[in-house]
Structure formats: structure tokens, C-alpha cells
Design a protein around this motif. Structure first.
Motif, PDB file in Angstrom:
ATOM      1  N   GLN A  46       1.922   1.802  -3.518  1.00  0.00           N
ATOM      2  CA  GLN A  46       0.755   2.246  -4.284  1.00  0.00           C
ATOM      3  C   GLN A  46       0.482   3.733  -4.041  1.00  0.00           C
ATOM      4  O   GLN A  46       0.188   4.483  -4.973  1.00  0.00           O
ATOM      5  CB  GLN A  46      -0.479   1.422  -3.910  1.00  0.00           C
ATOM      6  N   GLU A  47       0.564   4.145  -2.784  1.00  0.00           N
ATOM      7  CA  GLU A  47       0.317   5.543  -2.446  1.00  0.00           C
ATOM      8  C   GLU A  47       1.364   6.449  -3.090  1.00  0.00           C
ATOM      9  O   GLU A  47       1.053   7.524  -3.601  1.00  0.00           O
ATOM     10  CB  GLU A  47       0.318   5.719  -0.930  1.00  0.00           C
ATOM     11  N   LYS A  48       2.610   6.000  -3.076  1.00  0.00           N
ATOM     12  CA  LYS A  48       3.696   6.773  -3.672  1.00  0.00           C
ATOM     13  C   LYS A  48       3.469   6.931  -5.175  1.00  0.00           C
ATOM     14  O   LYS A  48       3.574   8.025  -5.728  1.00  0.00           O
ATOM     15  CB  LYS A  48       5.025   6.061  -3.406  1.00  0.00           C
TER      16      LYS A  48
ATOM     17  N   GLN B  80       0.829  -1.205   0.000  1.00  0.00           N
ATOM     18  CA  GLN B  80       0.000   0.000   0.000  1.00  0.00           C
ATOM     19  C   GLN B  80       0.864   1.256   0.000  1.00  0.00           C
ATOM     20  O   GLN B  80       0.525   2.260  -0.626  1.00  0.00           O
ATOM     21  CB  GLN B  80      -0.926   0.017   1.220  1.00  0.00           C
ATOM     22  N   THR B  81       2.011   1.201   0.675  1.00  0.00           N
ATOM     23  CA  THR B  81       2.914   2.355   0.708  1.00  0.00           C
ATOM     24  C   THR B  81       3.405   2.698  -0.694  1.00  0.00           C
ATOM     25  O   THR B  81       3.429   3.871  -1.093  1.00  0.00           O
ATOM     26  CB  THR B  81       4.120   2.071   1.624  1.00  0.00           C
TER      27      THR B  81
ATOM     28  N   VAL C 275      -7.664   9.674  -1.516  1.00  0.00           N
ATOM     29  CA  VAL C 275      -8.022   8.379  -2.110  1.00  0.00           C
ATOM     30  C   VAL C 275      -9.525   8.149  -2.016  1.00  0.00           C
ATOM     31  O   VAL C 275     -10.170   7.710  -2.982  1.00  0.00           O
ATOM     32  CB  VAL C 275      -7.254   7.241  -1.416  1.00  0.00           C
TER      33      VAL C 275
ATOM     34  N   HIS D  80      -3.467  12.091   2.147  1.00  0.00           N
ATOM     35  CA  HIS D  80      -3.548  10.962   1.224  1.00  0.00           C
ATOM     36  C   HIS D  80      -4.834  10.153   1.402  1.00  0.00           C
ATOM     37  O   HIS D  80      -5.514   9.826   0.416  1.00  0.00           O
ATOM     38  CB  HIS D  80      -2.343  10.041   1.400  1.00  0.00           C
ATOM     39  N   ASP D  81      -5.185   9.791   2.638  1.00  0.00           N
ATOM     40  CA  ASP D  81      -6.369   8.958   2.859  1.00  0.00           C
ATOM     41  C   ASP D  81      -7.632   9.642   2.357  1.00  0.00           C
ATOM     42  O   ASP D  81      -8.485   9.023   1.705  1.00  0.00           O
ATOM     43  CB  ASP D  81      -6.508   8.626   4.345  1.00  0.00           C
TER      44      ASP D  81
ATOM     45  N   SER E 200      -4.749  16.023  -4.687  1.00  0.00           N
ATOM     46  CA  SER E 200      -3.461  15.639  -4.091  1.00  0.00           C
ATOM     47  C   SER E 200      -2.766  16.823  -3.444  1.00  0.00           C
ATOM     48  O   SER E 200      -2.079  16.681  -2.437  1.00  0.00           O
ATOM     49  CB  SER E 200      -2.548  15.032  -5.166  1.00  0.00           C
TER      50      SER E 200
ATOM     51  N   SER F 222       0.662   6.498  -6.869  1.00  0.00           N
ATOM     52  CA  SER F 222      -0.581   7.237  -7.141  1.00  0.00           C
ATOM     53  C   SER F 222      -0.367   8.737  -7.040  1.00  0.00           C
ATOM     54  O   SER F 222      -0.834   9.511  -7.884  1.00  0.00           O
ATOM     55  CB  SER F 222      -1.662   6.786  -6.157  1.00  0.00           C
ATOM     56  N   SER F 223       0.350   9.143  -6.013  1.00  0.00           N
ATOM     57  CA  SER F 223       0.614  10.576  -5.820  1.00  0.00           C
ATOM     58  C   SER F 223       1.437  11.149  -6.976  1.00  0.00           C
ATOM     59  O   SER F 223       1.139  12.234  -7.494  1.00  0.00           O
ATOM     60  CB  SER F 223       1.347  10.782  -4.492  1.00  0.00           C
TER      61      SER F 223
END
Length: 530
Positions: free
Chosen positions: A117-119, A114-115, A447, A443-444, A438, A121-122
Motif C-alpha cells: 500500500q505504501e509503495k 501495508q508495505t 500518510v 512516509h508515516d 511525499s 500510494s507513493s
């Protein structure tokens, strides 16, 4: 309905060559036998180092369907077989400061972290935001006039400003409305108090004409006008003026004295130890000032402002004269011909366009920019003979018109086809502007907002009588920031989204039931797991 994240390593086996160059050359990603789909995101790695990101833009096909790949696959020692699929992709190479480590085995696999993915995605939202700005700027440069269309809340006005800034342009914004007319836009008669209690009417430039005048200035025209003002000043005073030069050690004064044939005699006056010294520096005329300006720029003594220099340098008197002209006569050196000027019209379809543009339908045509598109305006007989547009008005070649409008406003149907064909049209979709979220939301919350927006827009799109024009843009979700609702989606629904949807459905026989359906989609998607 949501994108899947993959890792694509460019070193498949020890001893085999890296094939990142191949991906860039053909703008593709290799899917192999993985079930990758349009819209999926890939992190491209060399070893454990993530060097680029990509988004799939087409359906995957066997690499053997593309004959041009065969030799490059052979060179990279990649199997050119039916099992090995490829897809067109947009690839963003990461700058050094954005690259990151992803310690996973080589090859192709889904990203489970998930970390990571977040990176990814951002970064993707950031790059896609830049891409839409660059694409629109390119479209504007190629067409001179464009309209940004799309659903409400897609940040079209803000995007227009970003486009102008990317182009390095001077820009100005005006918002059209039903009361706006030709006299506001081009020119018209305006009441003027003569100071004696009487009101007279004078022809005044409208906002577009003023803007175009700024864009038509050439450096020679500006220097000539300023030079004439300097000569006029000398004629009205004692035929001389002095200008103090900055110095930490000495006191300098430049003395200008009007000479023959509108030339200026120059001498430098300086005080050293209380003793006055006068150093003759010759004379100068307008043409020499003009030439010295170009010389100055070519020498490259300064980068931003040609009048900020150190007097410890061996500076000629011509350049000092230029400084006087610039400082005292407001010489706008940044407005020279060639620099782009962007005129932004917000909500263009809210105005009565035929009434506002008048005869400018011809002048704004991309094929008739500049002097060849000169037109006689309705008040041409009142234009001063020394006016920039004394012989007719034209839109300079370095002026671009960038308009915005909401598709939901049905008044667009009344726009003249003659005007419509002079503009290129670019639809801005809600998913094009996700970087807005963004930049402002954690982040949460970001999303969740994207998930809710996508689900709601999908339902709106398939609702009879609505469609893509009624979708909801990211700007509506910006209120989830800490200053407003601090991530409270319920408050956002109650105070904004529900009210908007009810307005959309006004007059529908099943409006209440449909709003309830939208509400269920909104909150169900909010509670879904990624």
C-alpha cells in the motif's frame, strides 16, 4: 472516506490471453463483482510483476452497458455479462525501474499488505503530480492565458514554474499588488539622473514589454544586429580584430579585416614550431553567416550550444565568425522565435487589472496574438524608431501568460469580465498536490498529514459561509519536516492551522465553538488507524 487498494491481474486463467492492452485501449479497469468505488487505486499485474497503477474515475457499471467492449472482451476471453462490472480509470504504466514484485494469486482482490500500500500510494502521488503539470501545460498551450485558482497552500506558484519548465520555456515571475500599475507592467516615464545634478524623465519599458522583446528575436535579426556591431567595431579600430582559437597543440588566431561592401576578409594565423603561417580563408558577408547558421544546426555537430565544437574538425570560417558574434556581442540564440516564453503573474487579483493592462486587453487575446494584435500604447510617440515595437506593441505568439490567485481573496469579484474571458481557469485542489508532501515528509508523517488534511477539509467544506475556497492545501503541512516541527502535529495546529481557522471565522457568532469542532476533527483523524 479513504481510498481502497486493489490488485487487478491481467491473466485470469492458464491459457487465456493477457488483457492489459484492453484496459489501456478503453482507459478502464475491470471490477468484476467487487464493490469498487470512484477514487480507489489498483495495482495492475502480469503474473507477480506490477506493470501499471490505475485510479477509478467513475461509478462502476455492467460491461454490457458498453457495447464497444463486446468484441474486445470476446478476443480476450473475458465474460461479457451483467455480473462483470467496469469503470473508467486513469492508468499510469510504470517505467521499468519503478516496477515491483507483488507475489499474490491472480485475479482481483484487496491489497492487505501495508508495505505494498505504501509503495503504491507513493507512486500514485508521484504520477498524479506529473499529470497535473502535463494537463496544465496542455491547457496553457491551447489557450495562451490561464489562471490557476484554488485554496491557499496548494502550491500554485511553484506549479506555475514547473509548468514553464516542462514546456522548456524561458520564464519570468512578477507579483501583482495594489500599487502595481501600467508604468510598471507595460511602459512609463522614469526619472533619470543626467550626471550633472539634473533629473530628466525618459520612457522606459515595463516588465512585460521587456519580456516580449526577448521573445520576438529572430535569429536573422540577432545575427544582423551582431554583424553590424562587429562592422562598427572594425570601423572604430584598425579595421581588424583577432580571435584566439583553443588548441592543445597549435596556436591559432583568426584575423578579421573589414573588406568592401561590409564583407569581412578572413585569414588563419598559426604558429608551428615558432614559424608564423598565414592561411587565407576567403571573405564572408552577413547573408552567408546567416545561411551558415542554419547549415550548422542541420548538420547537427552539437546538440545544445552550436558554438562549442572541436577545432580538430574541418570547421569553416563562417562558423568561427558566428562564435565571435555570439561571444563578444551576446547573441542570445536560445531566444529565437518559436521557443516558448511563459510570463507568470502571481496573485493576479491583488492588482487593479484594468489599470495595469490598459489597452493590452486586446493584445493578450488568444485570437490576436502576434502582429495582428498590435496596439498603440499610451507612450507610443516616445518609442524610438529603431525599437522592436516602434509601430505598436504586440504580444508574440510564443508568449504565454500563466497567472495564479487564491479563491479566498474576494477581490476577484472586481476583475473585469473582458479580462476574465481571455483566460482559461484551472482549479488546483488540495488533493491535486499531494506529491508535495511525499517529496519532503517521511512516509508515516505523509500518510497522517494527508488523512488530517482530508478530514479537516471535509469539515471546512460543509461549514456554512466557508466551502472549498477555504480548504487547507498541502503546503501548510510541509512544516512537519525535520527542519521545522519534525512530525509534531500539535505544534502545527497551535502555530498555524488554528490561527488560520480563527481568521476564517472572524465575525462568526459561534467562532470559538466551531474552532473547537475543527480541533476535534484534526486530532481525531490524526489518531485514526488506516
Amino acid at each position: 472516506d479513504y481510498m481502497t487498494y486493489y490488485k487487478l491481474g491481467c491473466n485470469w486463467e492458464p491459457g487465456k490471453p493477457d488483457f492489459y492492452w484492453l484496459l489501456k485501449k478503453h482507459s478502464i479497469v475491470i471490477c468484476a463483482d467487487r464493490d469498487m468505488n470512484k477514487g480507489d487505486i489498483l495495482a495492475i499485474t502480469q503474473g507477480f510483476n506490477t506493470i501499471a497503477l490505475a485510479q477509478i474515475k467513475s461509478d462502476r457499471i455492467p460491461c454490457t452497458s458498453r457495447a464497444e467492449l463486446k468484441e474486445d472482451f470476446k478476443q480476450s476471453q473475458i465474460d461479457y455479462g451483467d455480473w462483470n462490472y467496469v469503470a473508467d480509470a486513469t492508468i499510469w504504466e510504470l517505467p521499468d525501474e519503478e516496477r515491483f514484485q507483488y507475489q499474490l494469486q491472480q485475479g482481483i482482490c484487496k491489497i492487505q499488505s501495508q508495505t505494498i500500500q505504501e509503495k503504491v500510494s507513493s507512486l500514485i502521488r508521484k504520477f498524479m503530480g506529473k499529470q497535473i503539470i502535463e494537463d496544465c501545460a496542455k491547457l496553457l498551450k491551447g489557450n495562451y492565458n490561464i489562471v490557476l485558482t484554488g485554496a491557499p497552500g496548494t502550491g500554485k506558484t511553484y506549479l506555475a514554474k514547473e509548468i514553464a519548465q516542462l514546456m522548456g520555456a524561458k520564464w519570468q515571475l512578477v507579483q501583482f499588488h495594489p500599487s502595481y500599475d501600467y508604468t510598471d507592467f507595460v511602459e512609463g516615464l522614469r526619472p533619470v539622473d543626467d550626471g550633472g545634478g539634473h533629473i530628466n524623465f525618459e520612457r522606459k519599458d515595463g516588465i512585460l514589454k521587456k519580456f516580449c522583446k526577448k521573445a520576438t528575436y529572430s535569429i536573422s535579426d540577432l545575427i544582423l544586429k551582431s554583424w553590424n556591431l562587429l562592422i562598427k567595431h572594425m570601423n572604430q579600430t584598425d579595421n581588424s580584430c583577432e580571435y584566439k582559437l583553443p588548441s592543445n597543440l597549435l596556436t591559432y588566431k583568426l584575423s578579421l579585416i573589414k573588406g568592401e561592401n561590409n564583407r569581412i576578409l578572413i585569414e588563419e594565423v598559426m604558429t608551428v614550431g615558432g614559424i608564423l603561417q598565414i592561411l587565407p580563408m576567403g571573405s564572408i558577408g552577413y547573408e552567408e553567416v546567416l545561411n551558415s547558421y542554419y547549415c550548422w544546426l542541420e548538420c547537427g555537430k552539437v546538440s545544445d550550444n552550436p558554438f562549442e565544437y572541436s577545432y580538430s574538425d574541418n570547421i569553416g570560417c563562417k562558423n568561427v565568425v558566428l562564435e565571435i558574434l555570439a561571444k563578444y556581442y551576446n547573441l542570445p540564440l536560445n531566444n529565437v522565435v518559436g521557443n516558448p516564453f511563459v510570463f507568470i503573474i502571481d496573485e493576479i487579483n491583488r492588482g487593479e487589472l484594468s489599470k495595469i493592462f490598459g489597452e493590452l486587453f486586446y493584445a493578450i487575446d488568444p485570437g490576436y496574438r502576434g502582429m495582428k494584435g498590435k496596439v498603440k500604447t499610451q507612450y507610443q510617440n516616445l518609442v524610438d524608431e529603431d525599437d522592436e515595437f516602434a509601430d505598436g506593441f504586440y504580444v508574440p505568439e510564443n508568449v504565454y501568460i500563466l497567472a495564479t490567485m487564491n479563491d479566498i481573496d474576494r477581490s476577484v469579484e472586481s476583475m473585469d469580465f473582458a479580462l476574465r474571458r481571455r483566460f482559461a481557469w484551472k482549479e488546483i485542489k488540495p488533493e491535486d498536490r499531494l506529491e508535495m508532501l511525499s517529496e519532503k515528509l517521511d512516509h508515516d508523517t505523509c500518510v497522517k498529514a494527508i488523512r488530517v488534511m482530508n478530514a479537516l477539509n471535509k469539515e471546512i467544506f460543509k461549514t456554512r459561509g466557508l466551502g472549498s475556497a477555504y480548504q487547507i492545501g498541502p503546503a501548510y503541512f510541509l512544516k512537519l519536516d525535520k527542519e521545522h516541527y519534525n512530525g509534531d502535529f500539535t505544534a502545527l495546529w497551535d502555530m498555524h492551522i488554528e490561527i488560520l481557522l480563527k481568521e476564517y471565522l472572524r465575525g462568526y457568532s459561534n467562532a470559538d465553538a466551531k474552532v473547537e469542532e475543527f480541533k476535534n476533527v484534526y486530532f481525531n483523524s490524526l489518531n485514526e488507524n488506516l
